[in-house]
Design a protein around this motif. Structure first.
Motif, short mmCIF file in Angstrom:
data_model
loop_
_atom_site.label_atom_id
_atom_site.label_comp_id
_atom_site.label_asym_id
_atom_site.label_seq_id
_atom_site.Cartn_x
_atom_site.Cartn_y
_atom_site.Cartn_z
N THR A 218 -11.61 -0.64 11.16
CA THR A 218 -13.26 -0.27 11.50
C THR A 218 -13.32 1.17 11.32
N ASP A 219 -14.31 1.84 11.65
CA ASP A 219 -14.25 3.42 11.59
C ASP A 219 -13.35 3.78 12.70
N LYS A 220 -13.12 3.30 13.57
CA LYS A 220 -12.19 3.67 14.72
C LYS A 220 -10.49 3.52 14.59
N ALA A 221 -10.27 2.25 13.93
CA ALA A 221 -8.84 2.10 14.08
C ALA A 221 -8.63 1.01 12.98
N ALA A 222 -7.32 0.66 12.68
CA ALA A 222 -7.12 -0.44 11.66
C ALA A 222 -5.79 -1.32 12.23
N LEU A 223 -5.88 -2.40 11.73
CA LEU A 223 -4.76 -3.57 11.94
C LEU A 223 -4.18 -3.84 10.73
N SER A 224 -2.91 -4.20 10.42
CA SER A 224 -2.40 -4.36 9.27
C SER A 224 -0.96 -5.24 9.59
N SER A 225 -0.83 -6.19 8.33
CA SER A 225 0.16 -6.87 8.36
C SER A 225 1.64 -6.18 8.12
N ARG A 226 2.64 -6.89 9.17
CA ARG A 226 3.94 -6.28 9.13
C ARG A 226 4.52 -5.79 7.69
N SER A 227 3.98 -6.76 6.81
CA SER A 227 4.57 -6.54 5.21
C SER A 227 4.15 -5.07 4.88
N LEU A 228 3.00 -4.57 5.37
CA LEU A 228 2.67 -3.26 4.97
C LEU A 228 3.48 -2.11 5.41
N TRP A 229 4.05 -2.48 6.51
CA TRP A 229 4.95 -1.50 7.15
C TRP A 229 4.19 -0.17 7.63
N ASP A 230 4.82 1.15 6.84
CA ASP A 230 3.93 2.34 7.24
C ASP A 230 2.97 2.58 6.03
N GLN A 231 2.67 1.87 5.15
CA GLN A 231 1.55 1.82 4.00
C GLN A 231 0.29 1.37 4.41
N HIS A 232 -0.81 1.60 3.61
CA HIS A 232 -1.98 1.42 3.86
C HIS A 232 -2.75 0.99 2.69
N LEU A 233 -3.64 -0.07 2.84
CA LEU A 233 -4.42 -0.43 1.64
C LEU A 233 -5.53 0.62 1.57
N PRO A 234 -6.10 0.79 0.29
CA PRO A 234 -7.09 1.88 -0.22
C PRO A 234 -8.44 1.58 0.68
N PRO A 235 -9.11 2.67 0.60
CA PRO A 235 -10.47 2.48 1.15
C PRO A 235 -11.39 1.47 0.32
N PRO A 236 -12.32 1.04 0.71
CA PRO A 236 -13.24 0.18 0.07
C PRO A 236 -14.04 1.10 -1.22
N VAL A 237 -14.36 0.28 -2.32
CA VAL A 237 -15.05 0.74 -3.38
C VAL A 237 -16.44 0.27 -3.46
N ASN A 238 -16.46 -1.21 -3.50
CA ASN A 238 -17.69 -1.57 -3.70
C ASN A 238 -18.03 -3.00 -2.79
N ALA A 239 -17.32 -2.78 -1.59
CA ALA A 239 -17.18 -4.05 -0.63
C ALA A 239 -18.53 -4.15 -0.10
N THR A 240 -19.11 -5.64 0.14
CA THR A 240 -20.37 -5.77 0.96
C THR A 240 -19.88 -6.72 1.93
N SER A 241 -21.07 -7.30 2.49
CA SER A 241 -21.02 -8.27 3.50
C SER A 241 -21.38 -9.69 3.23
N SER A 242 -21.96 -9.62 1.83
CA SER A 242 -22.44 -11.01 1.29
C SER A 242 -21.36 -11.96 0.72
N GLN A 243 -20.35 -11.12 0.13
CA GLN A 243 -19.43 -11.99 -0.90
C GLN A 243 -18.31 -11.02 -0.81
N TRP A 244 -17.14 -11.88 -1.29
CA TRP A 244 -15.72 -11.27 -1.50
C TRP A 244 -15.91 -10.45 -2.93
#
Length: 453
Positions: free
Chosen positions: A87-113
């Motif tokens: 969210t805008d405040k914090a993030a949770l991630s899988s252990r497989s990411l370790w200290d990495q992060h997925l990039p911010p969204p580009v064209n994400a919507t709430s209607s579909q994947w």
């Protein structure tokens, strides 16, 4: 470009099959990659729906999960399978990411994947799916992202491509063999045409049978029409040659009568000159007629055979009534069943020329022998002066002007040589046991035309 139609068809078929299978390899490899990619995308979306069902947003705006996805790869660092809830405040991630992060969204919507391929964590190229969800109607939006590395997809595509290439190579050999069978079956009617043309060459009276294949029938009809026209032309040429010979007999006979009158009147030198001119004209006419006859035989051999004994006996009966033949003894040693591979009219001219020539220069005896060796052998011998060995060799090397081969044996041998050669035989001059010339004429055995079913 090869001249063989069979080779052209096989090469074109092999190349066309290869190009088609190569195109199939490219398309099937791409289809396989897209199929696997869609399966991975579907698996990621399924895991994302589980995350969406378990996510909630706390009072501080941080996301929380009731339970995490159970795939073991999410718990292994840099495993290639990752999730992240933010969210805008914090993030949770899988252990497989370790200290990495997925990039911010580009064209994400709430209607579909949404999906995209990016450079992800641990320097891996990943397939990323993302979507916004709102756990509570009045709450904040939560971004759910899942990623799967692409290396395993590329490895699977290469492995599939190698196995598919091996399969298609085997298929190429099988289809090429099938194309070879197809070409052989397609060209078989042409082989029948070739065999029948060989038969037509041996015997111009034969005609090609009606083709069983509609596409070949116009060719067989055209060949038959050509054979008909050719036979008519040859018959017309023979008739014209015979007409020419008969037409010149009367003027030559008239000139001979004039020569006798001149001789009786005492103009001996003029008569001798006239006789020489008449003899030269007769020789020229007979020589040209013989050449025309031989040329016709070479162009269209008859392929017939003739029983030799009756024909030889009829010739001897004619020669015995001539001035030079009445004083001779003719010996005939020919089996009754001997057949020579020559048409009767051709054998009549060949044997007639040889027997007349032998009778003209024989002292007392002429011997005619027939043997069933290979296609057949005819021997004509006399007890005349013969031809010296040096002259025989010289005449045979010059090939055809046997009338120049020595004194005594003239145009008859030249005519016989041309006709024998035209009927695919060989003529040989030898020394006879009778003391004179021995002429051996041999014909090869007929080669049967192979017919394929």
């Amino acid at each position: 470009m090869p001249r063989s139609l069979r080779v052209r068809l096989l090469l074109s078929a092999a190349i066309a099959i290869f190009l088609a299978l190569a195109a199939a390899w490219v398309v099937m490899t791409l289809l396989f990659e897209r199929h696997v990619e869609r399966r991975i995308e579907a698996d990621l979306i399924r895991e994302g729906l589980q995350l969406a069902a378990a996510v909630s947003v706390g009072p501080d705006g941080a996301p929380a999960l009731e339970r995490e996805p159970g795939d073991a790869r999410f718990f292994e660092p840099a495993s290639g399978l990752y999730w992240q809830v933010s969210t805008d405040k914090a993030a949770l991630s899988s252990r497989s990411l370790w200290d990495q992060h997925l990039p911010p969204p580009v064209n994400a919507t709430s209607s579909q994947w949404r999906k995209r391929v990016i450079d992800g964590p641990f320097n891996q190229q990943v397939l990323l799916v993302e979507r916004y969800v709102r756990p509570e109607r009045s709450g904040a939006d939560v971004l759910i992202q899942l990623a799967h590395e692409q290396k395993s997809l590329h490895d699977a595509r290469e492995e599939f491509g190698h196995e598919l290439a091996l399969f298609l190579a085997i298929l190429w050999f099988i289809l090429s063999a099938a194309a070879w069978i197809h070409v052989e079956l397609g060209l078989r009617p042409l082989r029948h045409v070739r065999n029948e043309v060989e038969t037509l060459k041996r015997n111009p009276r034969e005609r090609m049978a009606a083709a069983h294949v509609a596409e070949i029938e116009p060719l067989t009809l055209a060949i038959n029409e050509l054979a008909d026209a050719r036979e008519k032309d040859l018959s017309r040429a023979r008739r014209r040659a015979a007409d020419l010979a008969h037409g010149l007999k009367t003027p030559l006979a008239a000139l001979s009568a004039q020569s006798r009158r001149a001789r009786e009147a005492g103009a001996v030198e003029a008569a001798d000159g006239l006789d020489r001119a008449i003899a030269a004209a007769r020789l020229a006419i007979e020589s040209e007629l013989a050449r025309s006859r031989a040329a016709a035989l070479r162009a269209a051999p008859s392929g017939d055979s003739t029983t030799a004994l009756p024909l030889i006996e009829s010739l001897i009966g004619v020669v015995e009534r001539t001035e030079f033949g009445a004083r001779l003894v003719f010996e005939v040693n020919i089996p009754e069943d001997l057949r020579l591979p020559v048409a009767s009219e051709d054998l009549l001219e060949i044997a007639g020329a040889l027997i007349e020539n032998a009778a003209r220069y024989a002292r007392r005896r002429v011997r005619i022998t027939g043997e069933a060796v290979e296609g057949g052998v005819l021997l004509v011998e006399d007890d005349g002066p013969g031809i010296g060995p040096d002259k025989v060799a010289e005449a045979l090397l010059r090939g055809g002007r046997l009338d120049e081969a020595g004194s005594g044996h003239g145009l008859g041998l030249a005519i016989a040589h041309d006709l024998v050669d035209a009927t695919r035989g060989t003529i040989t001059l030898l020394r006879s046991e009778l003391g004179g010339l021995k002429v051996a004429v041999a014909w090869p055995a007929a080669t049967p035309v192979s017919r394929l079913s």
